[in-house]
Design a protein around this motif. Structure first.
Motif, PDB file in Angstrom:
ATOM      1  N   ALA A  67      34.924  48.705  44.988  1.00 38.11           N
ATOM      2  CA  ALA A  67      33.990  48.242  44.665  1.00 38.11           C
ATOM      3  C   ALA A  67      33.084  47.726  44.048  1.00 38.11           C
ATOM      4  CB  ALA A  67      33.129  49.324  45.668  1.00 38.11           C
ATOM      5  N   LEU A  68      33.730  47.658  42.668  1.00 36.59           N
ATOM      6  CA  LEU A  68      33.353  47.573  41.544  1.00 36.59           C
ATOM      7  C   LEU A  68      34.299  46.930  40.558  1.00 36.59           C
ATOM      8  CD1 LEU A  68      32.466  50.596  39.558  1.00 36.59           C
ATOM      9  CD2 LEU A  68      31.101  49.159  39.967  1.00 36.59           C
ATOM     10  N   TYR A  69      35.550  45.850  40.947  1.00 38.01           N
ATOM     11  CA  TYR A  69      36.173  45.347  40.347  1.00 38.01           C
ATOM     12  C   TYR A  69      36.242  43.750  41.213  1.00 38.01           C
ATOM     13  CZ  TYR A  69      37.731  49.490  38.163  1.00 38.01           C
ATOM     14  OH  TYR A  69      38.604  50.686  37.532  1.00 38.01           O
ATOM     15  N   ASP A  70      35.924  42.701  40.956  1.00 40.08           N
ATOM     16  CA  ASP A  70      36.366  41.391  41.243  1.00 40.08           C
ATOM     17  C   ASP A  70      37.662  41.173  41.138  1.00 40.08           C
ATOM     18  OD1 ASP A  70      34.966  38.915  42.572  1.00 40.08           O
ATOM     19  OD2 ASP A  70      36.465  38.458  41.010  1.00 40.08           O
ATOM     20  N   ARG A  71      38.330  40.236  41.752  1.00 40.10           N
ATOM     21  CA  ARG A  71      39.769  40.211  41.649  1.00 40.10           C
ATOM     22  C   ARG A  71      40.223  39.791  40.904  1.00 40.10           C
ATOM     23  NH1 ARG A  71      43.883  38.690  45.646  1.00 40.10           N
ATOM     24  NH2 ARG A  71      45.357  36.830  44.931  1.00 40.10           N
ATOM     25  N   PHE A  72      39.143  38.905  39.666  1.00 42.26           N
ATOM     26  CA  PHE A  72      39.607  38.290  38.446  1.00 42.26           C
ATOM     27  C   PHE A  72      39.817  39.650  36.948  1.00 42.26           C
ATOM     28  CE2 PHE A  72      35.644  39.643  36.533  1.00 42.26           C
ATOM     29  CZ  PHE A  72      35.390  39.224  35.115  1.00 42.26           C
ATOM     30  N   THR A  73      38.435  40.879  37.287  1.00 42.78           N
ATOM     31  CA  THR A  73      38.920  42.299  36.474  1.00 42.78           C
ATOM     32  C   THR A  73      39.982  43.242  37.587  1.00 42.78           C
ATOM     33  OG1 THR A  73      36.628  42.459  36.660  1.00 42.78           O
ATOM     34  CG2 THR A  73      37.347  43.730  36.264  1.00 42.78           C
ATOM     35  N   GLN A  74      40.497  42.893  38.984  1.00 42.00           N
ATOM     36  CA  GLN A  74      42.153  43.864  38.677  1.00 42.00           C
ATOM     37  C   GLN A  74      42.745  42.976  38.240  1.00 42.00           C
ATOM     38  OE1 GLN A  74      42.115  43.293  43.421  1.00 42.00           O
ATOM     39  NE2 GLN A  74      39.914  44.071  43.498  1.00 42.00           N
ATOM     40  N   PHE A  75      42.877  41.522  38.250  1.00 43.53           N
ATOM     41  CA  PHE A  75      44.424  40.744  38.208  1.00 43.53           C
ATOM     42  C   PHE A  75      44.205  41.350  35.434  1.00 43.53           C
ATOM     43  CE2 PHE A  75      44.529  37.200  40.964  1.00 43.53           C
ATOM     44  CZ  PHE A  75      45.209  37.614  41.219  1.00 43.53           C
ATOM     45  N   THR A  76      42.730  41.033  35.186  1.00 39.06           N
ATOM     46  CA  THR A  76      42.727  41.697  34.015  1.00 39.06           C
ATOM     47  C   THR A  76      43.585  43.197  33.084  1.00 39.06           C
ATOM     48  OG1 THR A  76      41.088  40.168  34.227  1.00 39.06           O
ATOM     49  CG2 THR A  76      41.346  41.957  31.966  1.00 39.06           C
ATOM     50  N   LEU A  77      43.390  43.959  34.522  1.00 39.40           N
ATOM     51  CA  LEU A  77      43.524  45.107  34.414  1.00 39.40           C
ATOM     52  C   LEU A  77      44.941  46.123  34.469  1.00 39.40           C
ATOM     53  CD1 LEU A  77      40.514  47.489  35.877  1.00 39.40           C
ATOM     54  CD2 LEU A  77      40.778  47.186  33.535  1.00 39.40           C
ATOM     55  N   LEU A  78      45.756  45.032  35.643  1.00 37.85           N
ATOM     56  CA  LEU A  78      47.047  45.095  35.277  1.00 37.85           C
ATOM     57  C   LEU A  78      47.715  44.507  34.586  1.00 37.85           C
ATOM     58  CD1 LEU A  78      47.280  44.291  39.406  1.00 37.85           C
ATOM     59  CD2 LEU A  78      47.474  46.212  37.988  1.00 37.85           C
ATOM     60  N   ALA A  79      47.114  43.461  33.763  1.00 37.89           N
ATOM     61  CA  ALA A  79      47.890  42.472  32.620  1.00 37.89           C
ATOM     62  C   ALA A  79      47.686  43.461  31.545  1.00 37.89           C
ATOM     63  CB  ALA A  79      47.582  41.109  32.189  1.00 37.89           C
ATOM     64  N   ALA A  80      46.585  43.945  31.522  1.00 39.75           N
ATOM     65  CA  ALA A  80      46.445  44.934  29.765  1.00 39.75           C
ATOM     66  C   ALA A  80      46.434  46.417  29.786  1.00 39.75           C
ATOM     67  CB  ALA A  80      44.383  44.840  30.500  1.00 39.75           C
ATOM     68  N   ARG A  81      47.146  46.645  31.392  1.00 35.46           N
ATOM     69  CA  ARG A  81      48.104  48.004  31.137  1.00 35.46           C
ATOM     70  C   ARG A  81      48.942  47.900  31.111  1.00 35.46           C
ATOM     71  NH1 ARG A  81      47.172  50.589  37.281  1.00 35.46           N
ATOM     72  NH2 ARG A  81      44.443  50.342  37.367  1.00 35.46           N
ATOM     73  N   GLU A  82      49.945  46.509  31.162  1.00 41.74           N
ATOM     74  CA  GLU A  82      51.358  46.071  30.764  1.00 41.74           C
ATOM     75  C   GLU A  82      51.474  45.787  28.991  1.00 41.74           C
ATOM     76  OE1 GLU A  82      54.991  43.009  31.785  1.00 41.74           O
ATOM     77  OE2 GLU A  82      52.777  42.402  32.352  1.00 41.74           O
ATOM     78  N   ALA A  83      50.210  45.528  28.748  1.00 39.72           N
ATOM     79  CA  ALA A  83      50.512  45.086  27.576  1.00 39.72           C
ATOM     80  C   ALA A  83      49.889  45.834  26.543  1.00 39.72           C
ATOM     81  CB  ALA A  83      48.991  44.122  27.139  1.00 39.72           C
TER      82      ALA A  83
END
Length: 402
Positions: A67-83
């Motif tokens: 409800a809070l994360y647009d698709r672009f935010t979701q992508f960012t958080l997933l990439a940030a987790r890995e990095a």
């Protein structure tokens, strides 16, 4: 001035859901462009894109987060987790105060905008979710990364169209280099493969209906993509002291403005940015082995970029390898420079140059070694990543093998 290391990398894009998958796809010359799976795709004249296929947000986020994360935010958080996981860093105490986030995006929460315009104008609803504004705002991804990992230092978002990620990473680089921060999480993301996002780009008449073929005589336009790339930029001495695995060193950055036209690129502006990055890095032209080109597949960009490279490098231009991975993953707009930086790191770490796929016929105005169709083993020490945006805004990063 401090040295700056990259100690973590993460991504999700049309070629893979992590860095390893992306490297493998780039090395195989995989095409991540295909038919779009979106609402009302049949009403579009452009029906292809570099889409992240098989993505299920419920696999990664709970209902409250969705409800809070647009698709672009979701992508960012997933990439940030890995990095951040790869970097091995944890953020508390003084380090949390000395760590921040600078991310690039052009459109921000366009999927959220599109969905809610439909709800109001098409479905006739008079109310929307109370968190629509914080969901669609351009700085949403940067803010959520900051909150998730307790990054209390300088944090903001850069929006400069197709150069957004490179501008963001350049700012992060300078912040670490000058001592404003010890660690910066940086990169960018984009998710505008929705009906409105594609329909807007159709109006420019620069889109291909079949494929992205940068530098090829038969090229007929760009193809949109989506995804994110996120990196950990860290003070080099800090990284060495804690025994971090350093992926490469960020050596220089430059940005210029064409100050001439809102959509047509300028050879002079691009050349000044390329030369500026080399000057900032204190590197000679002859030291560069590979350039990840902006390479959109449009007639104007490709020949202008090749002319700029030829101007800057002179006779050495014939020894350079220059490829466009947009041929594989599409143009990620504000996130494109971040995903493309992976090709530069891959060249330095894996000693493999990503190809320009879909290449059919040489163009005399793009007479450089564009690594056509097949990846190439090569030993390079210095790479450049180019980004040239609408509005005449240019940003180039220089990386070096450690």
């Amino acid at each position: 001035m401090r040295r700056v290391a990259i100690t973590g990398a993460g991504t999700i894009n049309p070629l893979g859901s992590n860095v390893a998958e992306t490297y493998a796809a780039m090395q195989a010359g995989t095409c991540g462009i295909g038919p779009l799976d979106i609402m009302d795709a049949d009403r579009l004249s452009i029906q292809i894109g570099g889409q992240v296929k098989g993505y299920d947000e419920a696999t990664h986020f709970n209902r409250q987060q969705v409800a809070l994360y647009d698709r672009f935010t979701q992508f960012t958080l997933l990439a940030a987790r890995e990095a951040i996981s790869q970097s091995g860093l944890g953020f508390s105490g003084d380090l949390a105060d000395q760590a921040g986030v600078v991310l690039g995006t052009s459109g921000g929460g366009l999927n959220t905008q599109d969905e809610n315009y439909r709800a109001v104008y098409e479905a006739g609803k008079n109310r929307v979710h109370p968190f629509i504004v914080p969901k669609l705002m351009n700085n949403a991804a940067a803010s959520h990364v900051s909150m998730e990992w307790n990054l209390r230092g300088p944090s903001f978002t850069v929006a400069t169209a197709c150069a957004s990620s490179n501008h963001a990473m350049g700012q992060a680089f300078n912040m670490v280099r000058c001592g404003m921060a010890t660690v910066m999480i940086t990169g960018g993301s984009e998710a505008m493969l929705c009906f409105g996002g594609i329909k807007a780009w159709e109006g420019l008449r620069v889109m291909s209906k079949d494929a992205c073929r940068p530098f090829c005589a038969t090229r007929n336009g760009m193809v949109q993509g989506e995804g994110a790339g996120v990196f950990v930029f860290e003070d080099y001495d800090h990284a060495v002291a804690r025994g971090a695995d350093i992926l490469c060193e960020v050596m220089g950055f430059a940005m210029t403005s064409d100050a001439s036209d809102i959509v047509m690129p300028s050879k002079q502006g691009a050349a000044r940015a390329i030369a500026g990055a080399l000057k900032d890095a204190r590197l000679s032209r002859d030291s560069v082995g590979y350039i990840n080109a902006h390479g959109t597949g449009t007639a104007a960009n490709d020949k202008t970029e090749c002319a700029a490279v030829a101007d800057v490098f002179g006779a050495h231009a014939d020894q350079l390898m220059i490829s466009s991975t947009k041929s594989m993953h599409g143009h990620l707009i504000g996130g494109t420079g971040a995903v493309e930086l992976l090709a530069c790191i891959m060249a330095l770490r894996e000693r493999v140059i990503a190809p320009t796929i879909g290449y059919e016929e040489p163009d005399p105005e793009c007479a450089l070694d564009v690594v056509p169709n097949v990846a190439r083993d090569a030993d390079v020490d210095v790479t450049l990543s180019n980004a040239f945006a609408f509005g005449g805004l240019n940003a180039v990063l220089a990386l070096k093998r450690v």
